[in-house]
Write a protein that holds these residues in place. Structure first.
Motif, PDB file in Angstrom:
ATOM      1  N   VAL A  13       0.834  -1.206   0.000  1.00  0.00           N
ATOM      2  CA  VAL A  13       0.000   0.000   0.000  1.00  0.00           C
ATOM      3  C   VAL A  13       0.868   1.255   0.000  1.00  0.00           C
ATOM      4  O   VAL A  13       0.581   2.239  -0.709  1.00  0.00           O
ATOM      5  CB  VAL A  13      -0.957  -0.015   1.205  1.00  0.00           C
ATOM      6  N   ALA A  14       1.939   1.247   0.769  1.00  0.00           N
ATOM      7  CA  ALA A  14       2.840   2.392   0.789  1.00  0.00           C
ATOM      8  C   ALA A  14       3.476   2.614  -0.577  1.00  0.00           C
ATOM      9  O   ALA A  14       3.740   3.755  -0.975  1.00  0.00           O
ATOM     10  CB  ALA A  14       3.917   2.183   1.850  1.00  0.00           C
ATOM     11  N   THR A  15       3.711   1.538  -1.302  1.00  0.00           N
ATOM     12  CA  THR A  15       4.349   1.651  -2.608  1.00  0.00           C
ATOM     13  C   THR A  15       3.366   2.082  -3.693  1.00  0.00           C
ATOM     14  O   THR A  15       3.687   2.932  -4.545  1.00  0.00           O
ATOM     15  CB  THR A  15       4.993   0.303  -2.988  1.00  0.00           C
ATOM     16  N   HIS A  16       2.150   1.508  -3.690  1.00  0.00           N
ATOM     17  CA  HIS A  16       1.211   1.707  -4.804  1.00  0.00           C
ATOM     18  C   HIS A  16       0.107   2.715  -4.501  1.00  0.00           C
ATOM     19  O   HIS A  16      -0.622   3.110  -5.409  1.00  0.00           O
ATOM     20  CB  HIS A  16       0.597   0.358  -5.183  1.00  0.00           C
ATOM     21  N   ARG A  17      -0.070   3.067  -3.255  1.00  0.00           N
ATOM     22  CA  ARG A  17      -0.979   4.132  -2.833  1.00  0.00           C
ATOM     23  C   ARG A  17      -2.464   3.802  -2.909  1.00  0.00           C
ATOM     24  O   ARG A  17      -3.293   4.600  -2.506  1.00  0.00           O
ATOM     25  CB  ARG A  17      -0.726   5.426  -3.645  1.00  0.00           C
ATOM     26  N   THR A  18      -2.828   2.667  -3.452  1.00  0.00           N
ATOM     27  CA  THR A  18      -4.229   2.240  -3.427  1.00  0.00           C
ATOM     28  C   THR A  18      -4.284   0.777  -3.034  1.00  0.00           C
ATOM     29  O   THR A  18      -3.338  -0.001  -3.301  1.00  0.00           O
ATOM     30  CB  THR A  18      -4.931   2.411  -4.797  1.00  0.00           C
ATOM     31  N   VAL A  19      -5.395   0.397  -2.426  1.00  0.00           N
ATOM     32  CA  VAL A  19      -5.580  -0.993  -2.032  1.00  0.00           C
ATOM     33  C   VAL A  19      -5.675  -1.885  -3.256  1.00  0.00           C
ATOM     34  O   VAL A  19      -5.138  -3.002  -3.277  1.00  0.00           O
ATOM     35  CB  VAL A  19      -6.836  -1.134  -1.145  1.00  0.00           C
ATOM     36  N   GLY A  53      -8.529  11.358  -1.203  1.00  0.00           N
ATOM     37  CA  GLY A  53      -9.172  11.372  -2.512  1.00  0.00           C
ATOM     38  C   GLY A  53      -9.718  10.015  -2.840  1.00  0.00           C
ATOM     39  O   GLY A  53     -10.457   9.417  -2.049  1.00  0.00           O
ATOM     40  N   ARG A  54      -9.328   9.498  -4.006  1.00  0.00           N
ATOM     41  CA  ARG A  54      -9.792   8.163  -4.400  1.00  0.00           C
ATOM     42  C   ARG A  54      -8.885   7.057  -3.868  1.00  0.00           C
ATOM     43  O   ARG A  54      -9.178   5.880  -4.062  1.00  0.00           O
ATOM     44  CB  ARG A  54      -9.865   8.075  -5.919  1.00  0.00           C
ATOM     45  N   GLY A  55      -7.823   7.447  -3.234  1.00  0.00           N
ATOM     46  CA  GLY A  55      -6.919   6.435  -2.686  1.00  0.00           C
ATOM     47  C   GLY A  55      -6.804   6.561  -1.182  1.00  0.00           C
ATOM     48  O   GLY A  55      -7.695   7.071  -0.518  1.00  0.00           O
ATOM     49  N   ILE A  56      -5.684   6.100  -0.664  1.00  0.00           N
ATOM     50  CA  ILE A  56      -5.409   6.226   0.762  1.00  0.00           C
ATOM     51  C   ILE A  56      -3.979   6.683   0.929  1.00  0.00           C
ATOM     52  O   ILE A  56      -3.156   6.597  -0.001  1.00  0.00           O
ATOM     53  CB  ILE A  56      -5.618   4.879   1.510  1.00  0.00           C
ATOM     54  N   ARG A  57      -3.668   7.189   2.085  1.00  0.00           N
ATOM     55  CA  ARG A  57      -2.306   7.560   2.416  1.00  0.00           C
ATOM     56  C   ARG A  57      -1.985   7.049   3.816  1.00  0.00           C
ATOM     57  O   ARG A  57      -2.888   6.750   4.599  1.00  0.00           O
ATOM     58  CB  ARG A  57      -2.116   9.062   2.334  1.00  0.00           C
TER      59      ARG A  57
END
Length: 314
Positions: A13-19, A53-57
């Motif tokens: 998740v840290a690398t790709h920013r979305t689940v 937004g549409r992702g997570i951080r």
């Protein structure tokens, strides 16, 4: 304790920013990744992600744990590569237990060969008799044992071990230079019965001691042993200084002291030196070590084999 699969999910998740992208990278469903993150948050006692937004951080706690997750996964990957190399490459460590003779005569050159050919191999060397090194080998405390075999008194052969002969080692009779038998180049063992010799032998309860006594008795010689000490160099010093007699292997022979004469015997006496390893741990490192010891032994004393005879390589 944080589970490896959960740390992998956080790292993805840290690398790709979305689940979704993290799930694709891990070949999992998004639901499975979300479950891993939820479990990791419970273990950490802190929120690790938040909507963006549409992702997570990652939250501050998530950033800290993700950095540790990256380091842990890198170490595990390195461990896997190192374990795989053990089956393919000559890497260390390799722990060797060897009789003092070979530590003195063979180990320096053998270890130099290994260092030059295989710089990633770490060799750990201890001296010891077969009665010490073979149990350590079976227990997994050594990868290789170098042992001696006396005629009629070979080293023990533990189950599930393999061995190969490194060399044959001839013994000569050491006499005081002024002794009448020292003038000839060869002495028949049977003639020692009337030679009035006093002997130095290895310490009691060793195969070297028992072999010497038994071998001389078979030739009709009852040896009068007054000194029992370990070390063939000391034996030679006692021959020169105290007028004793000794049987000394050529492989173990240091510089001959003043006042000592080395005489060949009939019949010729010899011992063999073997390398022994666990059959289930025949790694490239073990094979390389055996080759190095054998090459060193052959360079010192070319093998005495019958025509067509060969020694099996490990």
């Amino acid at each position: 304790m944080f589970g490896i699969a959960r740390l992998q999910a956080l790292h993805a998740v840290a690398t790709h920013r979305t689940v979704g992208k993290a799930a694709a990278a891990l070949h999992l469903t998004p639901s499975a990744v979300s479950q891993q993150l939820a479990s990791l948050e419970r273990e950490a006692g802190a929120a690790l992600t938040e909507p963006a937004g549409r992702g997570i951080r990652l939250t501050p706690a998530g950033i800290v744990l993700a950095e540790h997750a990256s380091a842990v996964l890198d170490r595990l990957a390195t461990a896997r590569r190192d374990l795989d190399r053990l089956d393919d490459d000559v890497v260390g460590p390799v722990r060797i237990g060897a009789i003092p003779t070979t530590v003195h005569a063979l180990a320096p050159a053998a270890l130099a060969r290994l260092r030059q050919a295989h710089p990633d191999l770490v060799v750990l060397l201890d001296d010891g008799e077969a009665e010490e090194t073979l149990p350590a080998l079976v227990a997994g405390d050594l990868e290789l044992a170098v042992v001696e075999n006396w005629e009629g008194l070979p080293a023990p052969a533990p189950a599930r071990t393999s061995r190969t002969q490194l060399c044959e080692d001839v013994l000569d009779l050491a006499l005081p230079r002024e002794h009448p038998l020292a003038a000839s180049g060869t002495v028949a063992l049977a003639d020692l019965a009337d030679a009035d010799l006093v002997w130095v032998a290895d310490t009691r309860s060793t195969r070297a001691h028992d072999w010497l006594i038994d071998r001389l008795r078979r030739e009709g010689v009852e040896p009068r042993v007054t000194c029992r000490v370990c070390g063939f160099a000391i034996h030679l010093e006692l021959v020169g200084g105290a007028g004793l007699a000794a049987m000394v292997p050529r492989l173990a022979r240091p510089a001959i002291p003043h006042g000592v004469r080395m005489v060949e015997t009939t019949p010729v006496l010899s011992r063999t030196v073997d390398a022994v390893w666990r059959s289930d741990r025949e790694t490239p490192a073990v094979r390389a070590a055996v080759r190095a010891f054998r090459a060193t032994a052959d360079a010192r004393n070319p093998p005495r084999h019958a025509p067509g005879a060969t020694r099996p390589d490990p």
